[in-house]
Structures are given as C-alpha cells and as structure tokens.
Design an enzyme around this catalytic site. Structure first.
Site, PDB file in Angstrom:
ATOM      1  N   TYR A  32      -2.196   3.523   3.776  1.00 19.78           N
ATOM      2  CA  TYR A  32      -2.723   2.554   4.730  1.00 19.78           C
ATOM      3  C   TYR A  32      -1.588   1.592   5.087  1.00 19.78           C
ATOM      4  O   TYR A  32      -1.687   0.382   4.950  1.00 19.78           O
ATOM      5  CB  TYR A  32      -3.953   1.817   4.174  1.00 19.78           C
ATOM      6  CG  TYR A  32      -4.948   1.456   5.262  1.00 19.78           C
ATOM      7  CD1 TYR A  32      -5.633   2.454   5.950  1.00 19.78           C
ATOM      8  CD2 TYR A  32      -5.178   0.131   5.621  1.00 19.78           C
ATOM      9  CE1 TYR A  32      -6.522   2.137   6.967  1.00 19.78           C
ATOM     10  CE2 TYR A  32      -6.070  -0.191   6.633  1.00 19.78           C
ATOM     11  CZ  TYR A  32      -6.737   0.827   7.295  1.00 19.78           C
ATOM     12  OH  TYR A  32      -7.613   0.509   8.303  1.00 19.78           O
ATOM     13  N   LEU A  33      -0.512   2.218   5.554  1.00 19.31           N
ATOM     14  CA  LEU A  33       0.771   1.531   5.690  1.00 19.31           C
ATOM     15  C   LEU A  33       0.730   0.408   6.724  1.00 19.31           C
ATOM     16  O   LEU A  33       0.105   0.534   7.768  1.00 19.31           O
ATOM     17  CB  LEU A  33       1.856   2.554   6.071  1.00 19.31           C
ATOM     18  CG  LEU A  33       2.038   3.721   5.093  1.00 19.31           C
ATOM     19  CD1 LEU A  33       3.074   4.702   5.624  1.00 19.31           C
ATOM     20  CD2 LEU A  33       2.414   3.224   3.702  1.00 19.31           C
ATOM     21  N   HIS A  34       1.410  -0.685   6.395  1.00 16.07           N
ATOM     22  CA  HIS A  34       1.516  -1.836   7.305  1.00 16.07           C
ATOM     23  C   HIS A  34       2.979  -2.305   7.338  1.00 16.07           C
ATOM     24  O   HIS A  34       3.843  -1.675   6.692  1.00 16.07           O
ATOM     25  CB  HIS A  34       0.562  -2.953   6.876  1.00 16.07           C
ATOM     26  CG  HIS A  34       0.665  -3.318   5.422  1.00 16.07           C
ATOM     27  ND1 HIS A  34       1.792  -3.867   4.871  1.00 16.07           N
ATOM     28  CD2 HIS A  34      -0.207  -3.170   4.394  1.00 16.07           C
ATOM     29  CE1 HIS A  34       1.609  -4.074   3.586  1.00 16.07           C
ATOM     30  NE2 HIS A  34       0.405  -3.646   3.257  1.00 16.07           N
ATOM     31  N   HIS A  37       4.965  -2.450   4.108  1.00 16.35           N
ATOM     32  CA  HIS A  37       5.518  -1.162   3.645  1.00 16.35           C
ATOM     33  C   HIS A  37       6.746  -0.774   4.476  1.00 16.35           C
ATOM     34  O   HIS A  37       7.735  -0.265   3.949  1.00 16.35           O
ATOM     35  CB  HIS A  37       4.480  -0.047   3.793  1.00 16.35           C
ATOM     36  CG  HIS A  37       3.267  -0.217   2.931  1.00 16.35           C
ATOM     37  ND1 HIS A  37       2.007  -0.440   3.447  1.00 16.35           N
ATOM     38  CD2 HIS A  37       3.125  -0.194   1.579  1.00 16.35           C
ATOM     39  CE1 HIS A  37       1.144  -0.528   2.453  1.00 16.35           C
ATOM     40  NE2 HIS A  37       1.779  -0.395   1.313  1.00 16.35           N
ATOM     41  N   GLN A  61      -5.382   3.050 -11.910  1.00 14.76           N
ATOM     42  CA  GLN A  61      -5.128   1.605 -11.873  1.00 14.76           C
ATOM     43  C   GLN A  61      -6.331   0.818 -11.367  1.00 14.76           C
ATOM     44  O   GLN A  61      -6.257  -0.406 -11.211  1.00 14.76           O
ATOM     45  CB  GLN A  61      -3.853   1.286 -11.082  1.00 14.76           C
ATOM     46  CG  GLN A  61      -3.921   1.503  -9.585  1.00 14.76           C
ATOM     47  CD  GLN A  61      -2.537   1.367  -8.939  1.00 14.76           C
ATOM     48  OE1 GLN A  61      -1.676   2.237  -9.076  1.00 14.76           O
ATOM     49  NE2 GLN A  61      -2.300   0.269  -8.250  1.00 14.76           N
ATOM     50  N   ASP A 150       3.275  -8.257  -5.284  1.00 18.89           N
ATOM     51  CA  ASP A 150       2.771  -7.867  -6.610  1.00 18.89           C
ATOM     52  C   ASP A 150       3.822  -8.265  -7.644  1.00 18.89           C
ATOM     53  O   ASP A 150       4.503  -7.416  -8.228  1.00 18.89           O
ATOM     54  CB  ASP A 150       2.495  -6.361  -6.638  1.00 18.89           C
ATOM     55  CG  ASP A 150       1.395  -5.981  -5.665  1.00 18.89           C
ATOM     56  OD1 ASP A 150       0.276  -6.469  -5.815  1.00 18.89           O
ATOM     57  OD2 ASP A 150       1.684  -5.218  -4.717  1.00 18.89           O
ATOM     58  N   MET A 184       0.676  -9.659   3.870  1.00 14.81           N
ATOM     59  CA  MET A 184       0.150  -8.359   4.308  1.00 14.81           C
ATOM     60  C   MET A 184      -0.299  -7.536   3.109  1.00 14.81           C
ATOM     61  O   MET A 184       0.372  -7.511   2.070  1.00 14.81           O
ATOM     62  CB  MET A 184       1.208  -7.604   5.096  1.00 14.81           C
ATOM     63  CG  MET A 184       1.388  -8.216   6.456  1.00 14.81           C
ATOM     64  SD  MET A 184       2.245  -7.125   7.565  1.00 14.81           S
ATOM     65  CE  MET A 184       2.450  -8.256   8.936  1.00 14.81           C
ATOM     66  N   ARG A 187      -5.675  -4.318   1.641  1.00 15.56           N
ATOM     67  CA  ARG A 187      -7.014  -4.855   1.366  1.00 15.56           C
ATOM     68  C   ARG A 187      -7.453  -5.915   2.379  1.00 15.56           C
ATOM     69  O   ARG A 187      -8.644  -6.241   2.436  1.00 15.56           O
ATOM     70  CB  ARG A 187      -7.080  -5.446  -0.050  1.00 15.56           C
ATOM     71  CG  ARG A 187      -7.052  -4.397  -1.131  1.00 15.56           C
ATOM     72  CD  ARG A 187      -7.455  -4.962  -2.485  1.00 15.56           C
ATOM     73  NE  ARG A 187      -7.676  -3.907  -3.456  1.00 15.56           N
ATOM     74  CZ  ARG A 187      -6.787  -3.495  -4.365  1.00 15.56           C
ATOM     75  NH1 ARG A 187      -5.604  -4.074  -4.423  1.00 15.56           N
ATOM     76  NH2 ARG A 187      -7.073  -2.527  -5.212  1.00 15.56           N
TER      77      ARG A 187
HETATM   78  O1  PAF Z   1       1.900  -1.503  -5.337  1.00 15.16           O
HETATM   79  C1  PAF Z   1       1.245  -0.468  -5.131  1.00 15.16           C
HETATM   80  O2  PAF Z   1       0.905  -0.106  -3.986  1.00 15.16           O
HETATM   81  C2  PAF Z   1       0.828   0.418  -6.294  1.00 15.16           C
HETATM   82  O3  PAF Z   1       0.466  -0.350  -7.399  1.00 15.16           O
HETATM   83  C3  PAF Z   1       1.891   1.455  -6.667  1.00 15.16           C
HETATM   84  C4  PAF Z   1       3.188   0.814  -7.140  1.00 15.16           C
HETATM   85  C5  PAF Z   1       2.174   2.351  -5.483  1.00 15.16           C
HETATM   86  C6  PAF Z   1       1.378   2.335  -7.810  1.00 15.16           C
HETATM   87  O4  PAF Z   1       0.211   3.015  -7.453  1.00 15.16           O
END
Ligand code: PAF
Length: 283
Positions: A32-34, A37, A61, A150, A184, A187
């Site tokens: 779901y690239l933005h 990314h 996760q 993150d 961004m 979610r």
């Molecule tokens: O940051 C994320 O999108 C995810 O936690 C990752 C690093 C791709 C692992 O699934």
C-alpha cells in the site's frame, strides 16, 4: 522491474548479483505504497546498484485482535508505483512461502522490545524481528532502508544486525509528512473525515514539545502535560502513550540533560486506528 514470488529464485538472483560485485539494497514494506515508501526507494537507489523492494503483510507482527485482515492491500497499484520508481526486483511472496504450515522459528530481541510499542503490542517485535531476519537471508542485501516513523523498530533492527552479525548497513530515512504534518502511513487510509481532520494534532504536539525544550524546559512531566492537553482537545483522539526517552536505550527520562538526545514519541488511537509518530531532539 522483475516480480519474484519464490524465496529460492530471489536468493539465486542475489547470489548472481553479488558474484558480479553489484551492491544490493532492500526496502522491506507491507505494501500500500505511499510517498514515504518512495523516499526509501530513492535512498536505496542512491546507495546501491540494485534495488529490491519486498511487499509482505507479515501476519506474525499482528496480534489476533489487530488489523491483519483489514490491512490495506493494492498489489496492482504497488507494482506500478515500484516500477515507475525504478525498482529492479519486487519480491511479493505468498504467506505459505514465508511461513509454511510447520514453521517454528522466531527471533526475539530482549529489553528494547519491552518498552513503548512493545508494552502495547507484546508480540509485535517478535514478528518484525523474524520477518526482517528472514528477508535479510532471502534478499541478502548490503544495505537496507527503514523509516524513522517506526523509531523503535529501527532500533530493534539495528540490534538484530549487530547481535546476529548480518553485516548489513542500515539506513534510517526521515519521516515523510502530509502538508498538515500527519506522518505518512498506510493506516491513514482507515481514518474517517473527522479523524483525519484531527490527526495533525500528533505532529503539532511533538512540535510543541520540541519548542518547549528549545525554550529551556527540561521537566518531562510539564512537556507531557502540554502534549496531553493538546491531544485531549480532539474528540476522536485517545492517547495510548506519550514518551520522552533516551534515544538509544528507550529508558524513560524525568529531566532532560544537556548534551542528551531524546526520542519523543506517542501512540494515539482515532477510533480503531492506532497511529504512531515521533521526533528526535538533542539539547
Ligand atoms: O515497517 C514495516 O512496514 C514492517 O514492520 C516491516 C519492516 C516491513 C516488517 O514487516
């Protein structure tokens, strides 16, 4: 751009590339690239000859009550975007390719995973550490790029690379924001109109904290109270945590010390949508 879905094929490709002395980068994503990314892919391009992007919504996760099922997915749109961003290989494995039925091995990182996000999401980092370790063994990159949004994940990944001797250079890329400051995130697409209108308060409160610190305030309770006040003014916002912590070990601090570097971070729920954001401040 070549799309690869099998682990063995991806490993063979990278083995050949490495034999030819090409520098390989990996941008792991859940799709779901933005623009956030895309900025990671740009940094990957600048730091390598060959860019691999992985798209895998990693079930391990997510806790059972979390949004694995509803996590936004658009593989066709993502493929177009990655292609136009100049990505060389898009690795999009199926769930069973990564976690066959008899899968049994997990990576646990102690201590740093027990704080902040780890407190609210106790199984989250075990899943992240496991998938990232697997992706490192599959794509065998020289360089991997992750986002600063993150922040704790970034520290966990650096710890894995150090402790397990991966020898991969980890680049942490700045958070990309909407015009109104909202970081961004895939979610963000869950937010209702009202929640979206209120969501810039996350970055506003972080910016306010930063201003207070620049203005000489060192008492963390005073800073947090101001942040809580700002966020609580928004009807749809419910604070999960607000933290001011040492930026390397994530130990919570009461009073900021000159020369220290701190991670100011928060998690706030807008309805069922849980958003996180942070800034790093040196005083
Ligand atoms: O940051 C994320 O999108 C995810 O936690 C990752 C690093 C791709 C692992 O699934």
């Amino acid at each position: 751009m070549r799309v690869v879905t099998k682990i063995g094929e991806m490993q063979n490709i990278v083995d050949d590339l490495r034999r030819d002395k090409r520098i390989v980068s990996l941008v792991p994503t859940m799709g779901y690239l933005h623009d956030g990314h895309l900025s990671l892919m740009k940094i990957a391009r600048q730091n390598s000859d060959i860019v691999i992007v992985s798209i895998f919504v990693n079930p391990t996760q997510f806790a059972p009550h979390e949004d694995f099922g509803s996590y936004p997915r658009d593989i066709a749109g993502d493929t177009k975007l990655a292609n136009s961003a100049g990505v060389d290989f898009l690795f999009t494995p199926e769930k069973n390719e990564i976690y066959p039925a008899d899968y049994a091995t997990f990576v646990d990182v102690d201590e740093i995973t027990e704080k902040l996000e780890g407190k609210s999401r106790p199984t989250h980092f075990r899943g992240v550490a496991t998938i990232v370790t697997k992706l490192f063994n599959i794509a065998k990159p020289h360089v991997a790029i992750f986002g600063q949004k993150d922040a704790q994940q970034a520290l966990v990944i650096k710890k894995i690379v150090f402790d397990l001797n991966f020898g991969i250079k980890i680049i942490i890329a700045p958070t990309i924001r909407e015009k109104d400051g909202l970081a961004m995130s895939s979610r963000n697409s869950y937010l209702t109109k009202e929640q979206r209108q209120e969501s810039p308060v996350l970055y506003e409160s972080l910016t306010e904290a930063s201003k207070m610190i620049s203005g000489g305030i060192t008492d963390c309770l005073t800073i947090k109270e101001k942040m809580i006040k700002l966020i609580s003014m928004k009807q749809s916002a419910k604070i999960d945590y607000i933290s001011i912590a040492d930026s390397t070990d994530l130990e919570e601090v009461d009073v900021l010390q000159k020369g220290g570097t701190y991670l100011i971070s928060l998690a706030v729920k807008f309805g069922n949508t849980r958003l996180i954001d942070n800034i790093i401040q040196t005083i």
